[in-house]
Write a protein that holds these residues in place. Structure first.
Motif, PDB file in Angstrom:
ATOM      1  N   UNK A   1      -4.195   4.851   1.975  1.00  0.00           N
ATOM      2  CA  UNK A   1      -5.313   4.565   1.243  1.00  0.00           C
ATOM      3  C   UNK A   1      -5.621   3.427   1.031  1.00  0.00           C
ATOM      4  N   UNK A   2      -6.927   2.894   1.503  1.00  0.00           N
ATOM      5  CA  UNK A   2      -7.355   1.346   1.321  1.00  0.00           C
ATOM      6  C   UNK A   2      -7.814   1.272   0.260  1.00  0.00           C
ATOM      7  N   UNK A   3      -7.152   0.377  -0.677  1.00  0.00           N
ATOM      8  CA  UNK A   3      -7.471   0.269  -2.191  1.00  0.00           C
ATOM      9  C   UNK A   3      -8.522  -1.114  -2.247  1.00  0.00           C
ATOM     10  N   UNK A   4      -9.636  -1.118  -3.052  1.00  0.00           N
ATOM     11  CA  UNK A   4     -10.331  -2.094  -3.266  1.00  0.00           C
ATOM     12  C   UNK A   4     -10.878  -1.990  -4.786  1.00  0.00           C
ATOM     13  N   UNK A   5     -11.885  -2.645  -5.114  1.00  0.00           N
ATOM     14  CA  UNK A   5     -12.367  -2.990  -6.378  1.00  0.00           C
ATOM     15  C   UNK A   5     -13.173  -1.594  -6.731  1.00  0.00           C
ATOM     16  N   UNK A   6     -13.761  -0.967  -5.683  1.00  0.00           N
ATOM     17  CA  UNK A   6     -14.512   0.178  -5.871  1.00  0.00           C
ATOM     18  C   UNK A   6     -13.744   1.562  -6.518  1.00  0.00           C
ATOM     19  N   UNK A   7     -12.357   1.721  -5.894  1.00  0.00           N
ATOM     20  CA  UNK A   7     -11.589   2.731  -5.977  1.00  0.00           C
ATOM     21  C   UNK A   7     -10.317   2.425  -6.688  1.00  0.00           C
ATOM     22  N   UNK A   8     -10.030   1.352  -7.301  1.00  0.00           N
ATOM     23  CA  UNK A   8      -8.498   0.815  -7.597  1.00  0.00           C
ATOM     24  C   UNK A   8      -8.235   1.860  -9.010  1.00  0.00           C
TER      25      UNK A   8
END
Length: 344
Positions: free
Chosen positions: A18-25
């Motif tokens: 799962x690619x984590x980023x600011x929008x879903x962290x």
């Protein structure tokens, strides 16, 4: 009918891919903690957001994680449309008691796309009793939807109130950095070499969700394989010219101002005026954040298009609207509707 009595977890969806980023962290971190501890602190957990932002991936990831830690725990993933189909099948085959017993005996229920229960009164009633039974037995429930519970149409109030008794969280569409990470990860998986600049170029034009990113990459890769061409920025420009044309030519700051003025029933001139009435400033600030999201104009250019304001005003507007969205789900819904309308 036997398909009901399976976990239905998709093994390909894991936390590690799962690619984590600011929008879903934050949502991803919280779900991972639930998988690790299963202490039912957040129960039910209601996750909502537009299509293609990773809700289904996270539901399956938590299921896989829990089962890997203890395969005696009964974890079931089901899409709400499937739930309805299974229930109808059980009624037809006089096995509704088996159906009830099965879903009310799970330890973790992962129900995807709850919005599909809309206007299905019998299914809602059955799920209401299943929901209550699981909560009373202190079993974990995680639900997903494309909308906040209060914005769901065609659902009974008693169901909505149950959804809101736990924790509600929003997953936003991936930001630019996350989109770049997604593109690089997916091209590497296909043994495609892509420069960081080319990945960034693609990410600037595919802004809404992971599925659209995958669709654009499939087009690029297929064309590259067919023509045996290296994937460069110019090559991408040619393959995605319809998307790029749409982004550059159709979504202008003027169009954004016009769309939002119409949505909030204000005058277009209010967008560039010095008026500080809340009913004017909020739509104006929404227009600024939408312009930042959907165009490639600089902050200075955006600010100048709103009555000669500077880039710091745009930054403040974006920060203000993000804060208000966290506090007010209806404003967040408005913002998503406007972006969807302009992007369609």
């Amino acid at each position: 009918m036997n398909s009901i009595y399976k976990s239905n977890i998709n093994k390909k969806y894991k936390f590690k891919n799962f690619i984590e980023g600011k929008s879903n962290k934050f949502v991803k971190t919280l779900i991972f903690q639930i998988a690790e501890n299963l202490d039912k602190k957040y129960n039910p957990l209601f996750i909502y957001g537009p299509t293609g932002v990773g809700k289904t991936h996270l539901l399956n990831a938590i299921g896989n994680k829990i089962i890997s830690k203890n395969n005696n725990i009964k974890v079931v993933y089901v899409n709400s449309e499937r739930f309805v189909q299974y229930m109808v099948m059980a009624l037809k085959n006089n096995k509704i008691d088996n159906f009830k017993k099965y879903y009310r005996s799970v330890n973790v229920l992962l129900l995807d796309d709850i919005q599909f229960f809309a206007n299905k009164k019998r299914s809602q009633e059955e799920f209401f009793h299943t929901f209550n039974s699981l909560l009373e037995d202190k079993q974990q429930i995680i639900l997903t939807s494309d909308k906040h519970p209060k914005a769901l149409k065609g659902l009974k109030n008693k169901l909505i109130s149950r959804f809101e008794c736990g924790l509600t969280m929003f997953i936003k569409p991936p930001d630019l950095k996350t989109r770049i990470k997604i593109i690089i990860r997916k091209t590497k998986k296909n043994n495609i070499i892509l420069s960081d600049k080319t990945a960034e170029f693609i990410a600037k034009y595919i802004k809404t969700n992971v599925r659209e990113i995958e669709g654009a990459l499939n087009r690029i890769i297929a064309k590259s394989n067919f023509k045996k061409s290296k994937i460069t920025i110019n090559f991408v420009k040619n393959v995605l010219k319809d998307i790029i044309f749409k982004d550059n030519k159709l979504i202008t700051i003027k169009k954004i101002q016009k769309t939002i003025a119409k949505y909030y029933k204000i005058k277009i001139n209010d967008m560039i005026s010095k008026c500080k009435i809340k009913s004017i400033t909020i739509p104006r600030q929404i227009a600024m954040i939408v312009a930042k999201k959907l165009t490639n104009y600089s902050l200075s250019k955006i600010g100048n298009s709103f009555g000669g304001r500077d880039h710091t005003t745009v930054l403040y507007a974006c920060k203000k609207i993000k804060k208000l969205c966290r506090e007010n789900y209806s404003l967040e819904e408005d913002l998503n509707k406007i972006i969807k309308k302009l992007s369609s």
